[in-house]
Write a protein that holds these residues in place. Structure first.
Motif, PDB file in Angstrom:
ATOM      1  N   ILE A 231       0.869  -1.184   0.000  1.00  0.00           N
ATOM      2  CA  ILE A 231       0.000   0.000   0.000  1.00  0.00           C
ATOM      3  C   ILE A 231       0.906   1.236   0.000  1.00  0.00           C
ATOM      4  O   ILE A 231       1.972   1.227   0.625  1.00  0.00           O
ATOM      5  CB  ILE A 231      -0.959  -0.006   1.222  1.00  0.00           C
ATOM      6  N   GLY A 235      -2.648   5.681  -0.026  1.00  0.00           N
ATOM      7  CA  GLY A 235      -3.581   4.681   0.488  1.00  0.00           C
ATOM      8  C   GLY A 235      -3.674   4.718   2.003  1.00  0.00           C
ATOM      9  O   GLY A 235      -4.765   4.604   2.579  1.00  0.00           O
ATOM     10  N   ILE A 262      -6.377  -3.006   0.955  1.00  0.00           N
ATOM     11  CA  ILE A 262      -5.549  -3.736  -0.018  1.00  0.00           C
ATOM     12  C   ILE A 262      -6.396  -4.795  -0.714  1.00  0.00           C
ATOM     13  O   ILE A 262      -6.331  -4.973  -1.932  1.00  0.00           O
ATOM     14  CB  ILE A 262      -4.325  -4.375   0.679  1.00  0.00           C
TER      15      ILE A 262
END
Length: 266
Positions: A231, A235, A262
């Motif tokens: 990630i 994110g 994810i």
């Protein structure tokens, strides 16, 4: 029956036998076994808590013992108890679900060898849906890890994975002098109670486990570095998480949110 044979503790099995009556009584009171319950003792050793457990249960007790030389000692000491079932087996490989065929939840207890305590904890997590509670004696440091909160120096992968499924409570410390031979470290009793409902649910448990493992792969590094390739900064920031902090500062919910993000993006 005569006197049972003398057994010398074996280093390769990590054996330290409990011989303190006060501590034994305190452990049994903490477990509070009741007639009709289904208890499983892992590593009964020479039966220090096995006998009081059998007396309290007034019935069956399954014990898992790897050291075959201890089995005749247990049989000689506990021959009056017809409800004792001894399984010569490695707890790390044992299928505990095979003992839950009557529908009663399992209550697990044991003085666990230090050298297998962490892998055994992960093995037992697989059975959390059929377990009512677990009372274990472990190295004090391991119990601290099981019960640690975010920000604690002991907080890490083991505590997060266990607390995802169970409530963990540190009960009391047991000093080295309560054992023969005395270990070089303090021990402690922990109570692990599987959660009836998970407060946070990972959509993909294996991915959640991978995220937690990666996040703590190098404790001194930041989430940005440890989760690289899983990630990115954007994110993490979208989840309200600072990419520049270390994993030990995050609660379980945050790890679940990372894993779910994810999983959703995959």
């Amino acid at each position: 029956m005569g006197n049972p044979p003398v057994h010398k503790a074996r280093k390769r099995f990590g054996q330290n036998f409990l011989n303190d009556d006060h501590v034994i009584d305190k452990i049994v009171k903490s477990i509070s076994p009741k007639p009709g319950q289904h208890l499983i003792e892992i590593g009964p050793g020479q039966g220090a808590i096995t006998e009081p457990l059998l007396e309290a249960l007034e019935g069956n007790l399954d014990v898992i013992e790897l050291d075959r030389d201890l089995i005749p000692i247990l049989k000689a000491k506990l021959f009056r108890h017809e409800g004792l079932q001894i399984h010569e087996a490695d707890a790390l490989k044992f299928d505990f679900a095979s003992l839950a065929s009557d529908g009663r939840p399992l209550r697990m207890v044991g003085n666990l060898p230090y050298n297998i305590s962490t892998p055994l904890m992960f093995h037992l997590l697989e059975y959390s849906d059929i377990v009512e509670d677990m009372h274990f004696m472990l190295q004090k440091e391991v119990v601290q890890r099981l019960c640690a909160a975010p920000g604690d120096s002991a907080y890490g992968r083991l505590g997060i994975m266990m607390q995802y499924r169970c409530e963990a409570r540190y009960l009391f410390t047991v000093p080295p002098g309560s054992f023969s031979p005395p270990p070089k470290v303090d021990s402690a009793i922990v109570r692990l109670t599987p959660r009836k409902e998970l407060p946070y649910t990972a959509s993909n448990f294996e991915l959640f486990a991978q995220v937690v493992k990666a996040a703590f792969a190098q404790r001194r590094k930041t989430l940005r570095n440890n989760l690289k390739g899983m990630i990115d900064d954007a994110g993490l920031e979208a989840l309200g998480i600072n990419p520049g902090i270390r994993a030990e500062m995050l609660g379980i919910e945050a790890f679940v949110n990372i894993a779910n993000a994810i999983d959703k993006a995959a």
